[in-house]
Design a protein around this motif. Structure first.
Motif, PDB file in Angstrom:
ATOM      1  N   VAL A  24       0.855  -1.183   0.000  1.00 15.94           N
ATOM      2  CA  VAL A  24       0.000   0.000   0.000  1.00 15.94           C
ATOM      3  C   VAL A  24       0.889   1.230   0.000  1.00 15.94           C
ATOM      4  O   VAL A  24       2.121   1.145   0.029  1.00 15.94           O
ATOM      5  CB  VAL A  24      -0.927   0.024   1.245  1.00 15.94           C
ATOM      6  CG1 VAL A  24      -1.861  -1.183   1.251  1.00 15.94           C
ATOM      7  CG2 VAL A  24      -0.111   0.076   2.533  1.00 15.94           C
ATOM      8  N   SER A  25       0.261   2.403   0.002  1.00 15.35           N
ATOM      9  CA  SER A  25       1.017   3.652   0.050  1.00 15.35           C
ATOM     10  C   SER A  25       1.316   4.030   1.503  1.00 15.35           C
ATOM     11  O   SER A  25       0.670   3.540   2.432  1.00 15.35           O
ATOM     12  CB  SER A  25       0.219   4.779  -0.604  1.00 15.35           C
ATOM     13  OG  SER A  25      -0.936   5.070   0.173  1.00 15.35           O
ATOM     14  N   THR A  28      -1.694   5.404   3.186  1.00 12.73           N
ATOM     15  CA  THR A  28      -2.621   4.392   3.717  1.00 12.73           C
ATOM     16  C   THR A  28      -2.131   3.865   5.062  1.00 12.73           C
ATOM     17  O   THR A  28      -2.921   3.658   5.990  1.00 12.73           O
ATOM     18  CB  THR A  28      -2.760   3.227   2.720  1.00 12.73           C
ATOM     19  OG1 THR A  28      -3.303   3.727   1.501  1.00 12.73           O
ATOM     20  CG2 THR A  28      -3.674   2.140   3.275  1.00 12.73           C
ATOM     21  N   ARG A  31      -3.103   6.357   7.613  1.00 15.99           N
ATOM     22  CA  ARG A  31      -4.538   6.338   7.921  1.00 15.99           C
ATOM     23  C   ARG A  31      -4.881   5.163   8.834  1.00 15.99           C
ATOM     24  O   ARG A  31      -5.652   5.304   9.780  1.00 15.99           O
ATOM     25  CB  ARG A  31      -5.356   6.274   6.625  1.00 15.99           C
ATOM     26  CG  ARG A  31      -5.442   7.605   5.889  1.00 15.99           C
ATOM     27  CD  ARG A  31      -6.560   7.585   4.854  1.00 15.99           C
ATOM     28  NE  ARG A  31      -6.277   6.645   3.772  1.00 15.99           N
ATOM     29  CZ  ARG A  31      -5.617   6.943   2.671  1.00 15.99           C
ATOM     30  NH1 ARG A  31      -5.133   8.175   2.502  1.00 15.99           N
ATOM     31  NH2 ARG A  31      -5.409   6.041   1.729  1.00 15.99           N
ATOM     32  N   VAL A  32      -4.306   3.985   8.536  1.00 17.87           N
ATOM     33  CA  VAL A  32      -4.602   2.816   9.361  1.00 17.87           C
ATOM     34  C   VAL A  32      -4.125   3.029  10.796  1.00 17.87           C
ATOM     35  O   VAL A  32      -4.849   2.781  11.752  1.00 17.87           O
ATOM     36  CB  VAL A  32      -3.951   1.552   8.763  1.00 17.87           C
ATOM     37  CG1 VAL A  32      -4.033   0.387   9.748  1.00 17.87           C
ATOM     38  CG2 VAL A  32      -4.620   1.185   7.446  1.00 17.87           C
ATOM     39  N   VAL A  39     -10.535   3.161   5.432  1.00 18.80           N
ATOM     40  CA  VAL A  39      -9.693   2.072   4.939  1.00 18.80           C
ATOM     41  C   VAL A  39     -10.496   0.781   5.042  1.00 18.80           C
ATOM     42  O   VAL A  39     -11.110   0.509   6.081  1.00 18.80           O
ATOM     43  CB  VAL A  39      -8.395   1.946   5.772  1.00 18.80           C
ATOM     44  CG1 VAL A  39      -7.521   0.828   5.212  1.00 18.80           C
ATOM     45  CG2 VAL A  39      -7.637   3.263   5.789  1.00 18.80           C
ATOM     46  N   THR A  43      -7.358  -4.224   3.811  1.00 13.70           N
ATOM     47  CA  THR A  43      -6.161  -3.376   3.768  1.00 13.70           C
ATOM     48  C   THR A  43      -5.668  -3.090   5.180  1.00 13.70           C
ATOM     49  O   THR A  43      -4.455  -3.138   5.456  1.00 13.70           O
ATOM     50  CB  THR A  43      -6.467  -2.059   3.045  1.00 13.70           C
ATOM     51  OG1 THR A  43      -6.891  -2.341   1.710  1.00 13.70           O
ATOM     52  CG2 THR A  43      -5.240  -1.151   3.002  1.00 13.70           C
ATOM     53  N   ARG A  44      -6.604  -2.815   6.082  1.00 12.07           N
ATOM     54  CA  ARG A  44      -6.230  -2.550   7.471  1.00 12.07           C
ATOM     55  C   ARG A  44      -5.489  -3.773   8.061  1.00 12.07           C
ATOM     56  O   ARG A  44      -4.487  -3.624   8.752  1.00 12.07           O
ATOM     57  CB  ARG A  44      -7.479  -2.239   8.299  1.00 12.07           C
ATOM     58  CG  ARG A  44      -7.189  -1.916   9.771  1.00 12.07           C
ATOM     59  CD  ARG A  44      -8.499  -1.665  10.523  1.00 12.07           C
ATOM     60  NE  ARG A  44      -9.248  -0.569   9.938  1.00 12.07           N
ATOM     61  CZ  ARG A  44      -8.989   0.720  10.202  1.00 12.07           C
ATOM     62  NH1 ARG A  44      -8.013   1.037  11.047  1.00 12.07           N
ATOM     63  NH2 ARG A  44      -9.699   1.663   9.642  1.00 12.07           N
TER      64      ARG A  44
END
Length: 345
Positions: A24-25, A28, A31-32, A39, A43-44
């Motif tokens: 991921v970036s 991201t 954010r997580v 999210v 992905t989390r």
């Protein structure tokens, strides 16, 4: 032991490393780790697993990272409810303050996973060093502190394997002395009032101290004469009441701290059982709570304030590159008062 300065830190994983492993970036990842709801769950999960694998701790205190010094020491204790931990941390705070350091306090309620999580949060906020209570800790906690070069010291016990710097006293010796005192008075049915032993090496060691004293005289601790309870007067009184209701109750009780001992005295008073005429009671820590009872409580004096001062001095020495002693063992001493006497005929 001489310390050349702050412990050498291993190269830390960064947000870019987490992002690469999770696919991921870095945005991201941010954010997580900031608990953003924008999210998706999969992905989390990948980001959290990558963070755990790399032991990544995001640092919010950038200035502290650049200087490698915040002059903050974190103390993570099992519970603020137990007055003896407060006495240790008060002495710790006073000595740190004299040397220009601040103290950050947290509690984990005997949950060792929570202790590791709290330490990670304090590392994130730039805490320089840590004071921990007891010898029971997750290996993940030690790995975290070593990876980020954070000095730590264990208190209330000394690591017998000398793997971890520690300052304390022999918890087993405390109840061994109390048990031997009761046996020498003539008691053979001796009970134990203790905190739960899970995640609490102090409680385990104090129980073993009584068992050792009994074993040396060919005696054993009857499981029916053992009661565990949270550390409070009400819980201790209820636990003692359960022992008094046995068909053949003990004639003496070793309590693993003075709170339990005074709770036991309250239970005896309520039941009309004379202390020490029909029941002898001992405590550990030799607090004012026990000393001011009628009769005064026989208890084992422990060096709880000395531990706090010594922990502060060790950590400051390590942070400032001075000579320090990794292991310090303080003595304990039985203080006899009126709560113990020979058993009734």
């Amino acid at each position: 032991m001489a310390a050349p300065g702050r412990p050498k830190q291993k190269a830390r994983s960064g947000a870019k490393d987490v992002a690469q492993l999770a696919g991921v970036s870095t945005a991201t990842v941010s954010r997580v780790l900031n608990n953003s709801q924008q999210v998706d769950p999969e992905t989390r999960r990948r980001v959290l697993e990558a963070s755990a694998k790399l032991r990544y701790v995001p640092h919010g205190a950038a200035r502290s990272l650049r200087s490698h010094r915040s002059k903050m020491v974190g103390a993570i204790v099992p519970s603020f409810d137990y007055a003896l931990y407060a006495r240790t941390t008060s002495a710790l705070h006073q000595r740190l303050d004299e040397q220009g350091y601040a103290l950050v306090l947290a509690e984990h309620h005997y949950d060792l996973a929570a202790e590791t999580r709290i330490a990670s949060q304090l590392v994130e906020h730039g805490v320089d060093a840590f004071v921990l209570v007891g010898l029971d800790h997750e290996q993940a906690l030690f790995t975290l502190l070593e990876d980020y070069g954070r000095p730590y010291v264990l208190t209330w016990g000394v690591d017998p394997a000398q793997r971890h710097p520690s300052i304390g006293f022999d918890n087993q010796a405390a109840t061994y002395q109390a048990g031997r005192h009761l046996i020498e008075l003539g008691h053979r049915r001796i009970g134990l009032l203790s905190a739960p032993v899970a995640g609490n090496d102090r409680a385990r060691a104090r129980g073993e101290g009584l068992r050792l004293a009994l074993a040396e005289h060919g005696l054993v601790l009857d499981p029916a004469h053992v009661a565990h309870a949270p550390i409070s007067l009400a819980a201790a009184q209820a636990a003692m009441e359960s022992l008094l209701q046995l068909p053949e109750p003990p004639t003496a009780v070793v309590a693993t701290n003075d709170v339990f001992a005074v709770g036991a005295m309250l239970a005896c008073r309520k039941a009309g059982i004379d202390v020490p005429g029909r029941m002898s009671i001992t405590g550990v820590d030799n607090t004012d709570l026990g000393a001011t009872q009628t009769p005064g409580l026989t208890s084992v004096a422990t060096p709880v304030t000395q531990l706090g001062r010594a922990a502060a001095e060790q950590l400051v020495a390590r942070l400032e590159g001075a000579t320090w002693d990794a292991f310090q063992l303080y003595p304990v001493e039985l203080v006899c008062r009126g709560s113990t006497a020979p058993p009734p005929v």
